[in-house]
Design a protein around this motif. Sequence first.
Motif, PDB file in Angstrom:
ATOM      1  N   GLU A  34       0.825  -1.205   0.000  1.00  0.00           N
ATOM      2  CA  GLU A  34       0.000   0.000   0.000  1.00  0.00           C
ATOM      3  C   GLU A  34       0.859   1.255   0.000  1.00  0.00           C
ATOM      4  N   LEU A  35       1.950   1.226   0.813  1.00  0.00           N
ATOM      5  CA  LEU A  35       2.834   2.376   0.848  1.00  0.00           C
ATOM      6  C   LEU A  35       3.522   2.583  -0.498  1.00  0.00           C
ATOM      7  N   ALA A  36       3.904   1.509  -1.139  1.00  0.00           N
ATOM      8  CA  ALA A  36       4.526   1.621  -2.464  1.00  0.00           C
ATOM      9  C   ALA A  36       3.561   2.207  -3.469  1.00  0.00           C
ATOM     10  N   ARG A  37       2.298   1.783  -3.412  1.00  0.00           N
ATOM     11  CA  ARG A  37       1.301   2.327  -4.334  1.00  0.00           C
ATOM     12  C   ARG A  37       1.059   3.805  -4.057  1.00  0.00           C
ATOM     13  N   GLN A  38       1.056   4.160  -2.800  1.00  0.00           N
ATOM     14  CA  GLN A  38       0.830   5.565  -2.435  1.00  0.00           C
ATOM     15  C   GLN A  38       1.969   6.430  -2.938  1.00  0.00           C
ATOM     16  N   LEU A  39       3.195   5.985  -2.736  1.00  0.00           N
ATOM     17  CA  LEU A  39       4.344   6.756  -3.215  1.00  0.00           C
ATOM     18  C   LEU A  39       4.336   6.894  -4.738  1.00  0.00           C
ATOM     19  N   GLN A  40       3.892   5.844  -5.406  1.00  0.00           N
ATOM     20  CA  GLN A  40       3.849   5.901  -6.863  1.00  0.00           C
ATOM     21  C   GLN A  40       2.807   6.914  -7.322  1.00  0.00           C
ATOM     22  N   GLU A  41       1.671   6.963  -6.656  1.00  0.00           N
ATOM     23  CA  GLU A  41       0.632   7.929  -7.023  1.00  0.00           C
ATOM     24  C   GLU A  41       1.111   9.355  -6.787  1.00  0.00           C
ATOM     25  N   GLU A  42       1.845   9.544  -5.697  1.00  0.00           N
ATOM     26  CA  GLU A  42       2.375  10.880  -5.434  1.00  0.00           C
ATOM     27  C   GLU A  42       3.365  11.298  -6.513  1.00  0.00           C
ATOM     28  N   ASP A  43       4.178  10.370  -6.975  1.00  0.00           N
ATOM     29  CA  ASP A  43       5.132  10.703  -8.041  1.00  0.00           C
ATOM     30  C   ASP A  43       4.418  11.075  -9.322  1.00  0.00           C
ATOM     31  N   VAL A  44       3.361  10.348  -9.643  1.00  0.00           N
ATOM     32  CA  VAL A  44       2.614  10.638 -10.864  1.00  0.00           C
ATOM     33  C   VAL A  44       1.930  11.996 -10.754  1.00  0.00           C
ATOM     34  N   SER A  45       1.338  12.272  -9.600  1.00  0.00           N
ATOM     35  CA  SER A  45       0.666  13.555  -9.421  1.00  0.00           C
ATOM     36  C   SER A  45       1.635  14.716  -9.421  1.00  0.00           C
ATOM     37  N   GLY A  46       2.874  14.447  -9.013  1.00  0.00           N
ATOM     38  CA  GLY A  46       3.871  15.513  -8.975  1.00  0.00           C
ATOM     39  C   GLY A  46       4.516  15.788 -10.302  1.00  0.00           C
ATOM     40  N   GLY A  47       4.183  15.052 -11.361  1.00  0.00           N
ATOM     41  CA  GLY A  47       4.730  15.329 -12.693  1.00  0.00           C
ATOM     42  C   GLY A  47       5.933  14.494 -13.056  1.00  0.00           C
ATOM     43  N   PHE A  48       6.317  13.530 -12.229  1.00  0.00           N
ATOM     44  CA  PHE A  48       7.469  12.670 -12.542  1.00  0.00           C
ATOM     45  C   PHE A  48       6.968  11.363 -13.137  1.00  0.00           C
ATOM     46  N   PRO A  49       7.396  11.015 -14.359  1.00  0.00           N
ATOM     47  CA  PRO A  49       6.899   9.749 -14.980  1.00  0.00           C
ATOM     48  C   PRO A  49       7.458   8.544 -14.239  1.00  0.00           C
ATOM     49  N   SER A  50       6.684   7.541 -14.202  1.00  0.00           N
ATOM     50  CA  SER A  50       7.096   6.292 -13.530  1.00  0.00           C
ATOM     51  C   SER A  50       7.914   5.429 -14.487  1.00  0.00           C
ATOM     52  N   LEU A  51       9.011   4.896 -13.990  1.00  0.00           N
ATOM     53  CA  LEU A  51       9.877   4.037 -14.810  1.00  0.00           C
ATOM     54  C   LEU A  51       9.392   2.616 -14.876  1.00  0.00           C
ATOM     55  N   SER A  52       8.514   2.233 -14.013  1.00  0.00           N
ATOM     56  CA  SER A  52       7.989   0.870 -13.995  1.00  0.00           C
ATOM     57  C   SER A  52       6.492   0.908 -14.111  1.00  0.00           C
ATOM     58  N   PRO A  53       5.894  -0.112 -14.723  1.00  0.00           N
ATOM     59  CA  PRO A  53       4.436  -0.127 -14.860  1.00  0.00           C
ATOM     60  C   PRO A  53       3.782  -0.229 -13.504  1.00  0.00           C
ATOM     61  N   PRO A  54       2.591   0.263 -13.410  1.00  0.00           N
ATOM     62  CA  PRO A  54       1.904   0.198 -12.112  1.00  0.00           C
ATOM     63  C   PRO A  54       1.666  -1.243 -11.710  1.00  0.00           C
ATOM     64  N   ALA A  55       1.805  -1.455 -10.423  1.00  0.00           N
ATOM     65  CA  ALA A  55       1.607  -2.800  -9.897  1.00  0.00           C
ATOM     66  C   ALA A  55       0.140  -3.170  -9.967  1.00  0.00           C
ATOM     67  N   PRO A  56      -0.154  -4.405 -10.293  1.00  0.00           N
ATOM     68  CA  PRO A  56      -1.555  -4.816 -10.340  1.00  0.00           C
ATOM     69  C   PRO A  56      -2.170  -4.783  -8.949  1.00  0.00           C
ATOM     70  N   ASP A  57      -3.451  -4.690  -8.984  1.00  0.00           N
ATOM     71  CA  ASP A  57      -4.170  -4.686  -7.710  1.00  0.00           C
ATOM     72  C   ASP A  57      -4.059  -6.044  -7.060  1.00  0.00           C
ATOM     73  N   LEU A  58      -3.562  -6.062  -5.843  1.00  0.00           N
ATOM     74  CA  LEU A  58      -3.397  -7.296  -5.103  1.00  0.00           C
ATOM     75  C   LEU A  58      -4.482  -7.403  -4.059  1.00  0.00           C
ATOM     76  N   PRO A  59      -4.830  -8.609  -3.777  1.00  0.00           N
ATOM     77  CA  PRO A  59      -5.838  -8.775  -2.726  1.00  0.00           C
ATOM     78  C   PRO A  59      -5.256  -8.348  -1.396  1.00  0.00           C
ATOM     79  N   PRO A  60      -6.086  -7.904  -0.511  1.00  0.00           N
ATOM     80  CA  PRO A  60      -5.585  -7.470   0.796  1.00  0.00           C
ATOM     81  C   PRO A  60      -4.906  -8.609   1.516  1.00  0.00           C
ATOM     82  N   ALA A  61      -3.799  -8.292   2.131  1.00  0.00           N
ATOM     83  CA  ALA A  61      -3.030  -9.320   2.822  1.00  0.00           C
ATOM     84  C   ALA A  61      -3.773  -9.790   4.048  1.00  0.00           C
ATOM     85  N   ASP A  62      -3.530 -11.038   4.348  1.00  0.00           N
ATOM     86  CA  ASP A  62      -4.154 -11.631   5.528  1.00  0.00           C
ATOM     87  C   ASP A  62      -3.546 -11.007   6.779  1.00  0.00           C
ATOM     88  N   ASP A  63      -4.357 -10.797   7.752  1.00  0.00           N
ATOM     89  CA  ASP A  63      -3.873 -10.184   8.979  1.00  0.00           C
ATOM     90  C   ASP A  63      -2.856 -11.067   9.682  1.00  0.00           C
TER      91      ASP A  63
END
Length: 514
Positions: A34-63
């Motif tokens: 989740e933190l990695a996805r959040q950081l990636q969204e912030e980079d995209v919103s800030g105008g910096f292109p992402s060097l790697s494709p977005p990670a696929p949606d993963l199911p929520p991890a088991d507690d």
Amino acid sequence: MENAGVTADTPKGPWGSVTPAAPPPPLADVMSEELARQLQEEDVSGGFPSLSPPAPDLPPADDASETTSDLMLAQMLQMQFDREFDDQLRLEERKFNGDNKVSISFENYRMVHPYEESDSSEDEVDWQDTRHDPYRAERPQAAPRRGFSGKGKNITTKHDEEVCGRKNMARMDKFAPGFLVGDGVQMDLKLSNQVFNSLKQHCYSEQRRSARLHEKKEHSTSEQAVDSRTRLLMFKMVNAGVLEKINGCISTGKESVVFHADGGRLEEHPEVVVPDEVVLKVFKTTLNEFKNRDRYIKDDYRFKERYSKLNPRKIIRLWAEKEKYNLARMKKAEIPCPEVVLLRKHILVMSFIGKDHVPAPKLKDVKLSSEDMKKAFYQVLYLMQQMYQECNLVHADLSEYNILWHEGKAWLIDVSQSVEPTHPHGLEFLFRDCRNVSTFFQKRGVSEAMSVYELFNAVSGLNVPFNEEKEEEFLTEIMVLEKRNEDHVQKRKKKSFAVMLEDGGPPLQPDSDD
């Protein structure tokens, strides 16, 4: 007061106030998706292109699988690092020791004790790890591992029987190329030291023998072929115009090779007529059978002096010269035989007995009627009497193989070994000729054919008494007659030069090698 408190807490610098840094997130948040996805969204919103494709949606991890303890995550990472370090250390240990008898262990430098293979995933297999390779056991091994095989067990050295056997097979390619040495698995061949040394010595001996035979072949004539010096002499005859061309080989014998050629002309002697068809009799320069032939020439008074002064290879030329003089005697007595045209070293050029490149057949191969066979017998008898009485010669190798049938009469060939009756073995040679002639015509059904004793007396005129059942007595009488001729040989020895002049010229001097 409030402002003063805020001012005191805020750090200042020479370029102004510094914004306080955000507190570091916990290690669990760093490793979370989740933190990695959040950081990636912030980079995209800030105008910096992402060097790697977005990670696929993963199911929520088991507690239950989430770990919030930073210490536990650090220990897990350290364990994984230690295992990778031990794997690399194990590869270095294997590479360092190799096949040495004494190995050095890197066990004390490992991070995990003991090494646990069960903790590693079955799906994740290192590509350098060949312990579980299914094809590893099928690979050929040149020799078993040397050194101690375990506590209390014997040591394997380079003198081990299995090690030496496989090593000997690997060495076979050096001196025996193409030798099957096996593949190490299905054909796991091994050679003992005794067999290996025997094969090695045999191969080296064969190589030396092959080299000697090759060198000998280059300097001597062989069947249906001639050496370089003989070919050069033949080419010189063609270039000089003595021969128009050489057509090919007619026959081969134990002492010579006969070639057919078209005649030309002799510019040095225009009075000599070269026939349209001639033969080249090339005497073999090999000395394999020379010991069997020297008895025909070493005791001949005409060549005895020169025989003792020549080396064995030059004596072959003496054979060609001897046949030339014998044919000259026979031609003078009008005996049907080849006519000598030219003599060059060990090559004798003679007239061709045959027609249109077809040689006359031998008496052995020709098919004659009973009348013609009877006629042939009396012709051969007359030729033997002429040679003995008029030419003072004994053929010494007369048989159905050395008699040609051409134009309804017999022709005699191959007289290089012919000797005079006064030769120490002349009468023995005559008796052998009579045996061959008598046996041949009797087998062909000629009733008029004489026995060997009658034929000997008819040719020689000695009238030696004989008993057909006691051949030894007849041979003994012949030997007594030969001993009586020794004094006559000494007298003829003094007249050898005069006889040579009558036969066609002075004796030829041995010429130098080209």
